[in-house]
Design a protein around this motif. Structure first.
Motif, PDB file in Angstrom:
ATOM      1  N   ARG A 127      73.835  35.054  36.928  1.00 25.13           N
ATOM      2  CA  ARG A 127      74.629  35.436  38.094  1.00 25.13           C
ATOM      3  C   ARG A 127      74.482  34.397  39.198  1.00 25.13           C
ATOM      4  O   ARG A 127      73.420  33.794  39.365  1.00 25.13           O
ATOM      5  CB  ARG A 127      74.205  36.816  38.596  1.00 25.13           C
ATOM      6  N   LEU A 128      75.573  34.235  39.953  1.00 26.00           N
ATOM      7  CA  LEU A 128      75.644  33.148  40.918  1.00 26.00           C
ATOM      8  C   LEU A 128      76.035  33.691  42.287  1.00 26.00           C
ATOM      9  O   LEU A 128      76.976  34.481  42.409  1.00 26.00           O
ATOM     10  CB  LEU A 128      76.683  32.123  40.448  1.00 26.00           C
ATOM     11  N   ARG A 129      75.294  33.273  43.305  1.00 25.34           N
ATOM     12  CA  ARG A 129      75.648  33.559  44.701  1.00 25.34           C
ATOM     13  C   ARG A 129      76.019  32.248  45.381  1.00 25.34           C
ATOM     14  O   ARG A 129      75.336  31.236  45.203  1.00 25.34           O
ATOM     15  CB  ARG A 129      74.481  34.217  45.448  1.00 25.34           C
ATOM     16  N   PHE A 130      77.091  32.266  46.160  1.00 21.20           N
ATOM     17  CA  PHE A 130      77.513  31.029  46.813  1.00 21.20           C
ATOM     18  C   PHE A 130      78.363  31.337  48.039  1.00 21.20           C
ATOM     19  O   PHE A 130      78.998  32.389  48.138  1.00 21.20           O
ATOM     20  CB  PHE A 130      78.311  30.145  45.842  1.00 21.20           C
ATOM     21  N   HIS A 148      79.258  36.982  45.100  1.00 18.60           N
ATOM     22  CA  HIS A 148      78.247  37.251  44.082  1.00 18.60           C
ATOM     23  C   HIS A 148      78.998  37.516  42.786  1.00 18.60           C
ATOM     24  O   HIS A 148      79.740  38.501  42.689  1.00 18.60           O
ATOM     25  CB  HIS A 148      77.396  38.462  44.481  1.00 18.60           C
ATOM     26  N   VAL A 149      78.845  36.615  41.797  1.00 12.77           N
ATOM     27  CA  VAL A 149      79.704  36.672  40.619  1.00 12.77           C
ATOM     28  C   VAL A 149      78.912  36.469  39.337  1.00 12.77           C
ATOM     29  O   VAL A 149      77.759  36.018  39.346  1.00 12.77           O
ATOM     30  CB  VAL A 149      80.810  35.590  40.692  1.00 12.77           C
ATOM     31  N   THR A 208      69.709  32.761  41.112  1.00  7.87           N
ATOM     32  CA  THR A 208      69.308  34.175  41.172  1.00  7.87           C
ATOM     33  C   THR A 208      68.333  34.531  40.059  1.00  7.87           C
ATOM     34  O   THR A 208      67.513  35.438  40.220  1.00  7.87           O
ATOM     35  CB  THR A 208      70.545  35.083  41.046  1.00  7.87           C
ATOM     36  N   GLY A 209      68.436  33.860  38.929  1.00  8.30           N
ATOM     37  CA  GLY A 209      67.581  34.192  37.794  1.00  8.30           C
ATOM     38  C   GLY A 209      68.007  35.446  37.054  1.00  8.30           C
ATOM     39  O   GLY A 209      67.391  35.821  36.053  1.00  8.30           O
ATOM     40  N   ALA A 210      69.069  36.105  37.517  1.00 12.86           N
ATOM     41  CA  ALA A 210      69.535  37.354  36.898  1.00 12.86           C
ATOM     42  C   ALA A 210      70.533  37.029  35.794  1.00 12.86           C
ATOM     43  O   ALA A 210      71.580  36.435  36.052  1.00 12.86           O
ATOM     44  CB  ALA A 210      70.185  38.249  37.950  1.00 12.86           C
TER      45      ALA A 210
END
Length: 320
Positions: free
Chosen positions: A153-156, A169-170, A208-210
């Motif tokens: 998962r990516l936050r930007f 958050h995608v 995120t590591g998720a």
């Protein structure tokens, strides 16, 4: 004397350094007997490395081409050179953009920190003559590619089309190269729907590591979804035109995928649009074919303004 595993890596590195080695040369470089060299060659072969042997007093070894690509060992300078070259290839219209980006993501994942700093230093010290396409930060592209590859998962932060900042958050699904731009197709966790983002407008946060299970969508469907969201769904002005040229020729001249309707062997119809009708008229003029506007008053007006401008330019040249 090197341990067996370390010695195998050193032997492989030597075999990749030049085409041919004698047993004596390898023995001297590794600090072992020629018998040990022979045993290590057998181990390399069992791992899938095709090592050819030449018999005789002057015999030796060579790393040959096999049926599969074996792992390569790169020195520090070689790794930096490959990373920089892949980054350049990922932003050029050469037909290997996505493959270059995939290879770059794999390479940067295993680069030591000291080599990452060298790659980044080369990128920061390198300039290009500005063109029409927006600048692209390869570190951003690499971070997004790594998230796609690792199903993370990516936050930007994201700069919207008409300005303004937002945070997303995608679950990143796929990167799509289109013209000079890269787009990310992702499942937006806050909006519970597919969204498309321009990579040059993204500012990734810390990883995120998720992890997440990738959603079932084919490559063709991903490309079609990106094209639909980026092109027709976002056009401010729409128009239908008749082009007096074969459909195949028109398709070859258009840098973006569009549905082209064949009318006959010498004409075709297409629907297209843009945010700026004047820019669209100028772009259609570069098709080097007669164009009729079937629907779209804004485009017809833009052609009229363009014709007036061209006529003034021609009259001025004749007067001079």
């Amino acid at each position: 004397m090197l341990e067996t595993s370390a010695r195998l890596l050193e032997l492989l590195s030597l075999l990749q350094l030049k085409p041919d080695w004698t047993s004596a040369e390898l023995s001297a470089r590794l600090g072992v007997s020629t018998r040990t060299v022979r045993a290590d060659v057998v181990r390399l072969r069992s791992l899938g490395y095709p090592v050819d042997a030449r018999p005789g007093v002057a015999g030796g070894y060579r790393l040959a081409a096999g049926t599969a690509m074996p792992p390569l060992l790169l020195g520090d300078d070689e790794a930096v050179a490959v990373a920089v070259a892949l980054g350049v290839a990922a932003t050029r219209r050469t037909g290997v953009e996505e493959t270059s980006l995939t290879a770059l993501a794999k390479l940067e994942q295993v680069l030591p920190a000291r080599l990452r700093r060298r790659v980044q230093a080369v990128r920061e010290a390198t300039s290009a003559v500005p063109g029409l396409e927006p600048s692209l930060d390869l570190s951003v592209l690499g971070a997004v590619a790594a998230a796609v590859r690792g199903h993370e998962r990516l936050r930007f932060g994201y700069t919207k089309k008409r300005g303004g900042e937002g945070s997303r958050h995608v679950e990143p699904q796929r990167l799509v190269s289109w013209g000079p731009l890269w787009y990310l197709l992702a499942w937006d966790l806050d909006r519970d729907d597919w969204r498309v983002f321009r990579v040059d407008r993204m500012a990734p946060h810390a990883p995120t590591g998720a992890r997440f299970p990738p959603r079932a969508i084919s490559e063709d469907d991903a490309v079609e979804l990106v094209v639909g969201r980026v092109s027709t769904a976002s056009w401010t002005y729409r128009s239908r035109v008749l082009v007096h040229a074969p459909a195949a020729e028109v398709a070859a001249r258009i840098p973006i995928p569009l549905d082209i309707e064949v009318v006959d062997e010498s004409t075709c119809r297409l629907e297209l649009g843009a945010d700026d009708p004047d820019g669209l008229a100028l772009w259609l003029a570069q098709l080097d074919a007669d164009v009729e506007v079937l629907d779209g008053d804004e485009l017809a007006g833009a052609f009229d303004r363009l014709a007036t401008r061209f006529r003034r330019a021609a009259d001025g040249a004749a007067t001079g």
